[in-house]
Design an enzyme around this catalytic site. Sequence first.
Site, PDB file in Angstrom:
ATOM      1  N   LYS A 151      50.616  61.523  81.393  1.00  0.00           N
ATOM      2  CA  LYS A 151      49.380  60.914  81.886  1.00  0.00           C
ATOM      3  C   LYS A 151      48.726  60.282  80.669  1.00  0.00           C
ATOM      4  CE  LYS A 151      44.705  61.703  83.159  1.00  0.00           C
ATOM      5  NZ  LYS A 151      43.606  62.569  83.587  1.00  0.00           N
ATOM      6  N   GLY A 176      34.790  64.073  85.111  1.00  0.00           N
ATOM      7  CA  GLY A 176      33.914  65.236  85.172  1.00  0.00           C
ATOM      8  C   GLY A 176      32.534  64.964  85.728  1.00  0.00           C
ATOM      9  N   ALA A 186      39.950  60.992  88.486  1.00  0.00           N
ATOM     10  CA  ALA A 186      38.610  61.252  87.938  1.00  0.00           C
ATOM     11  C   ALA A 186      37.469  60.794  88.829  1.00  0.00           C
ATOM     12  CB  ALA A 186      38.425  60.621  86.563  1.00  0.00           C
ATOM     13  N   GLY A 187      36.426  61.613  88.848  1.00  0.00           N
ATOM     14  CA  GLY A 187      35.177  61.242  89.504  1.00  0.00           C
ATOM     15  C   GLY A 187      34.909  61.899  90.839  1.00  0.00           C
ATOM     16  N   ASN A 209      40.238  67.579  88.539  1.00  0.00           N
ATOM     17  CA  ASN A 209      40.137  68.840  87.792  1.00  0.00           C
ATOM     18  C   ASN A 209      38.782  69.498  88.021  1.00  0.00           C
ATOM     19  OD1 ASN A 209      41.134  69.834  84.430  1.00  0.00           O
ATOM     20  ND2 ASN A 209      39.898  70.958  85.854  1.00  0.00           N
ATOM     21  N   THR A 210      37.739  68.845  87.510  1.00  0.00           N
ATOM     22  CA  THR A 210      36.424  69.484  87.488  1.00  0.00           C
ATOM     23  C   THR A 210      35.904  69.843  88.882  1.00  0.00           C
ATOM     24  OG1 THR A 210      35.983  68.156  85.529  1.00  0.00           O
ATOM     25  CG2 THR A 210      34.103  69.275  86.507  1.00  0.00           C
TER      26      THR A 210
END
Lengths: 66, 261
Positions: free
Chosen positions: B102, B163, B190-191, B212-213
């Site tokens: 990645k 994040g 992301a986001g 992830n977050t």
Amino acid sequence: MNIVVNGEEKEITEELNLEELLNRLELPKERIAIEVNKDVVRKKDWADIKINDADKIEIIHFVGGG
Amino acid sequence: MTDIFKNDLFELAGKVFDSRLIIGTGKYRSFKEMQDAHKASGAEMVTVAVNRVPLDRKVESFLDYLDPNMMILPNTAGCYDSEHAIRTARLAREALETDWIKLEVIGDQTTLLPDNEQTLEAAKVLVDEGFIVLPYFSDDLIMAKKLLAIGCPAVMPLAAPIGSGLGVQNPANLRIMREQLPDAIIIVDAGVGTASDAAICMELGADAILMNTAIAEAENAEQMGHAMKFAVQAGRLAYRAGRMPKRLYASASSPIEGAIK
């Protein structure tokens, strides 16, 4: 001789290869990688690569990330 | 996997996945929590970060806490130029014996927005070296075209800053990307903040989502793992089903003719 490992200065008094350096630092040998002066050293070559004065060595492993 | 997904597997660079959710391994409060969330999410691929081995203490191998059936996708997080990203990718390949990477080249510490120029430069080198490069980049069609043209098997536009949990900030960009690149693999990276954000990404035509977050920072990560699994599935089904057109005015569902007067 003086080398830098992961940003830390280290003094080495005898000749070492990369495998011996890992032993000295008590680091695992699985799923890590080593770079000497910005070039990756293949695992099979660790025992053949001697450390030289002023070498900059990076030893990496994996941590959580996204 | 239920029957409705049987003919809709996610194929990426020659590998076939049941799940369209790729998840991270950062920010979890404990290994147990991470493992439970991973299991709940149904993800088959997880991202990990390359980091210096600490020299002052013994560390456990983080990888030992991952389900061995999961594919590991190393990232180049924390790299601010192509040279660092390339070096990081090479180290990851050597350590994990995987060509998958990645690619993440960050342009700014506050926003963690990608440096598209450096990303493209690094991607070219890595593709030439035989890497399977999955690049994180701004949600920009032209950049996506360039990344695909040099040999990336997929593109990974952001929905919002890493994040941030803001959800899709520019749905039009993702929709345009989907429409203009109908054959490209698009993975939103992301986001995403919660399940509805994931569903929206998929409804816009993303092939998969990397997050992830949103899971790791949920009050109950395991439950959010479940929620994301279903959201990705629901969004995918809705995309394939084709949504009804939006109208400014009402359209009665019950017949107007024949109503009593």
